[in-house]
Structure formats: C-alpha cells, structure tokens
Scaffold this active site. Structure first.
Site, short mmCIF file in Angstrom:
data_model
loop_
_atom_site.label_atom_id
_atom_site.label_comp_id
_atom_site.label_asym_id
_atom_site.label_seq_id
_atom_site.Cartn_x
_atom_site.Cartn_y
_atom_site.Cartn_z
N ASP A 1 -1.02 -8.21 -4.71
CA ASP A 1 -1.11 -8.79 -3.37
C ASP A 1 -1.73 -10.18 -3.50
O ASP A 1 -1.93 -10.68 -4.60
CB ASP A 1 -1.97 -7.89 -2.47
CG ASP A 1 -3.43 -8.00 -2.82
OD1 ASP A 1 -3.74 -8.28 -3.99
OD2 ASP A 1 -4.28 -7.83 -1.93
N GLU B 1 -1.65 0.92 4.32
CA GLU B 1 -1.04 -0.21 3.63
C GLU B 1 -0.14 -1.02 4.55
O GLU B 1 -0.12 -2.26 4.50
CB GLU B 1 -0.24 0.26 2.42
CG GLU B 1 -1.10 0.83 1.29
CD GLU B 1 -2.10 -0.18 0.76
OE1 GLU B 1 -1.91 -1.39 0.97
OE2 GLU B 1 -3.10 0.25 0.15
N TYR C 1 4.86 -4.84 -3.03
CA TYR C 1 3.43 -4.54 -2.99
C TYR C 1 3.16 -3.11 -2.52
O TYR C 1 2.47 -2.34 -3.19
CB TYR C 1 2.68 -5.54 -2.09
CG TYR C 1 1.33 -4.98 -1.73
CD1 TYR C 1 0.30 -4.98 -2.66
CD2 TYR C 1 1.11 -4.35 -0.50
CE1 TYR C 1 -0.92 -4.38 -2.37
CE2 TYR C 1 -0.10 -3.75 -0.21
CZ TYR C 1 -1.11 -3.77 -1.14
OH TYR C 1 -2.30 -3.17 -0.87
#
Length: 294
Positions: free
Chosen positions: A139, A38, A121
């Site tokens: 996102d 991520e 996020y």
DNA sequence: CAGCCGTGGGG
DNA sequence: TCCCCAAGGCT
C-alpha cells in the site's frame, strides 16, 4: 546476498510493542471482518472507519447478511466514509462470496482478485491478515517505507504494481505466519513512524540502517505528482447530491436536488453519472431515490 | 496508464 | 486559508 535493512525480527519486535490494537486485528475477527475493514480503509483514515466497521460487523456478521440488505441500506450505513462505490462493490462481493464461496471469504489471491472492489493490495491484505499467508502487501505506507529505508529516496516513485510487488516480495520472510506479521509491521511503520509529512525518525526501529537517513535525507527528486483538486469537481457535486438522498427517508423530488449546486449542466451530468453508477435510481413518477428503495 | 471517484482533519 | 493526504480500484 544483500542484508535486509527492514529485518523481519526488528520489524516484528517493534510491531509487537508499538502496533495499534485495532479491532480487525484481533484473533477472533473473521475473514469477512478483515475484508470489510480493508475496503473501508481504502483512501480513508482509521479513525473514521472504526465506528462504521463496528456497526457493519454487528449488523452484517456474515457476507450473506450484507448480501440480503438493499443497496439503499448499504449506502446509508456507509454514511460519509467517501467513495460510496466501494460500498456497492462490497455489497456485490458479499453476494458472490455467499453464492459461490460458501459464505466464506476466499484465502486465495487470484480468487479474491476476481471479486469486485478487490485489487492487488486488498487481495493480498486479506490473504495475509485474515489467513496468515505469505503475500506481498503493498500500500502507500509500504511503498514509502521501502523507498526510504531501502532505496534512500524521500518518496516513492510512480506506482508500478509489478515492480512494487517484486520489491516487497524480496523482503518477505519465507514462513507464512512470520511474513503475514511482517506485512502488518511494515504498514504500521509507515502509518505511525515513517509518515508522509514529518517522519518521526527518532522513534524508528531501523533508523541506524535506513538508506535515506544514511544518504543525508535528500529531497525527493522524482516527477512532481499532480495535485488532486476537489472544490468544484464532479466528485464534490456527486457527494452533495448523494448526501441529500442518504439524509432523506425516501424518494425526493428533483427540485430538492437542484438546490445543492447552481450550475445546471454540471449538476445534470453528475445526476446522470450517479444513475449510471447505480448509486441512485429514478422512480416511475420521476422521484430520485437510493437504489432498492424506489 | 492517467484520470477519476468522497470526505474531513491537520499542518 | 489552503493544501495535502488517508490500508486503492477501475477504466
């Protein structure tokens, strides 16, 4: 109660069939593997992340492994992924996870938010994708899909974390596992079908219900976003300077750095900001080096 | 909250 | 060529 254009059954079925087999999505991937992915994927295309992610997980399979590395090693391994401050923050997050969380990536959103480099996020992405929890994962892909399919707008308006989270939360199924899969499906739809430039609507599983489609695909009416320049910016200069250190085996002389940019004032400013950011250090004899190797 | 923070590929 | 954009976060 309004029906959900982006119905969970529809999206999840589509995702089962069309979703990519990305390594960080495999069941054996740890929370740490998901977190690393991520961070790397922030503003960075999947294809560029793939090889670096594999190297990192093989080299540093646990947070404590990364924490034990020097910043210089971390920055070299980060290579040219871009935004190298992400690497330093991940390094710091790994240390915090190793020291305060038993070397296990937290699953709680608020706990994740307290870690460096993890924002609205990423915290929810980790909760959902690593731990199968119900959390609104918003996102740029999700914002665009919701803007089109739900609101009938060609593009998402200016981001507002509070509003965006509530928007997506309303779409999420209640069940944790189903919600987590749905979050991945929503992102994947934006990445593969409902793309920014030329959406592949013919392949879209919700084409018939899409509000934007039904409205006749109106052009974006909102405020024009400011174009992000790059050439000639400090961002470019910093990148050039740091690249010299990444490529060098050890500390380098100031003269080496002076070669990468002509304008003295800007070069000096960038050099200083890199030092301030902890992306480089100066040795006692005045050489420049990646942090931790001086 | 607007502006800043890297890098490279595709249209 | 140039411009846009690609799983954001921080100040």
């Amino acid at each position: 109660m309004k029906t959900n254009v982006l119905a969970p059954e529809t999206l999840n079925d589509w995702f089962d069939e069309a979703g990519r087999d990305l390594p960080w999505r495999r069941p054996e991937t740890t929370g740490w593997g998901v977190l690393v992915s991520e961070i790397m994927l922030q503003q960075t295309p999947v294809v560029r992340v793939l090889p670096i992610w594999s190297e990192w997980l093989a080299r540093w399979p646990k947070p404590s492994d990364l924490a034990a590395a020097t910043a210089a090693e971390v920055l070299r391994a980060w290579g040219k992924l871009g935004y190298p401050r992400r690497a330093l923050r991940l390094h710091a997050a790994a240390a915090a996870i190793a020291n305060k969380h038993g070397d296990v990536v937290p699953s709680d959103v608020d706990t994740l938010l307290a870690l460096p480099g993890i924002g609205a996020y990423t915290a929810r992405a980790v909760a959902a994708f690593a731990y199968g929890l119900r959390a609104p994962v918003v996102d740029t892909n999700v914002r665009r899909v919701v803007a089109r399919a739900v609101h009938g707008s060609a593009e998402a308006g200016p981001p507002s974390t509070t509003r965006d989270l509530a928007d997506v939360d309303a779409l999420l199924p209640q069940d944790d596992a189903e919600a987590a899969r749905y979050s991945a499906a929503l992102m994947e739809l934006g990445a593969l079908i409902c793309t920014a430039r030329t959406p592949r609507c013919v392949d879209c599983p919700v084409l018939a219900d899409c509000a934007w489609q039904r409205a006749g695909r109106p052009a974006y009416a909102g405020p024009a976003r400011q174009a992000q320049r790059f050439a000639g910016t400090d961002r470019q200069v910093r990148g050039l300077l740091l690249d010299v250190l990444r490529a060098a085996p050890g500390p380098v002389e100031r003269a080496r750095l002076d070669l990468v940019w002509r304008q003295d004032a800007q070069r000096d400013r960038c050099l200083d900001s890199l030092l301030v950011d902890g992306l480089m250090e100066q040795t006692e004899d005045g050489l420049f080096a990646l942090p931790g190797e001086a």
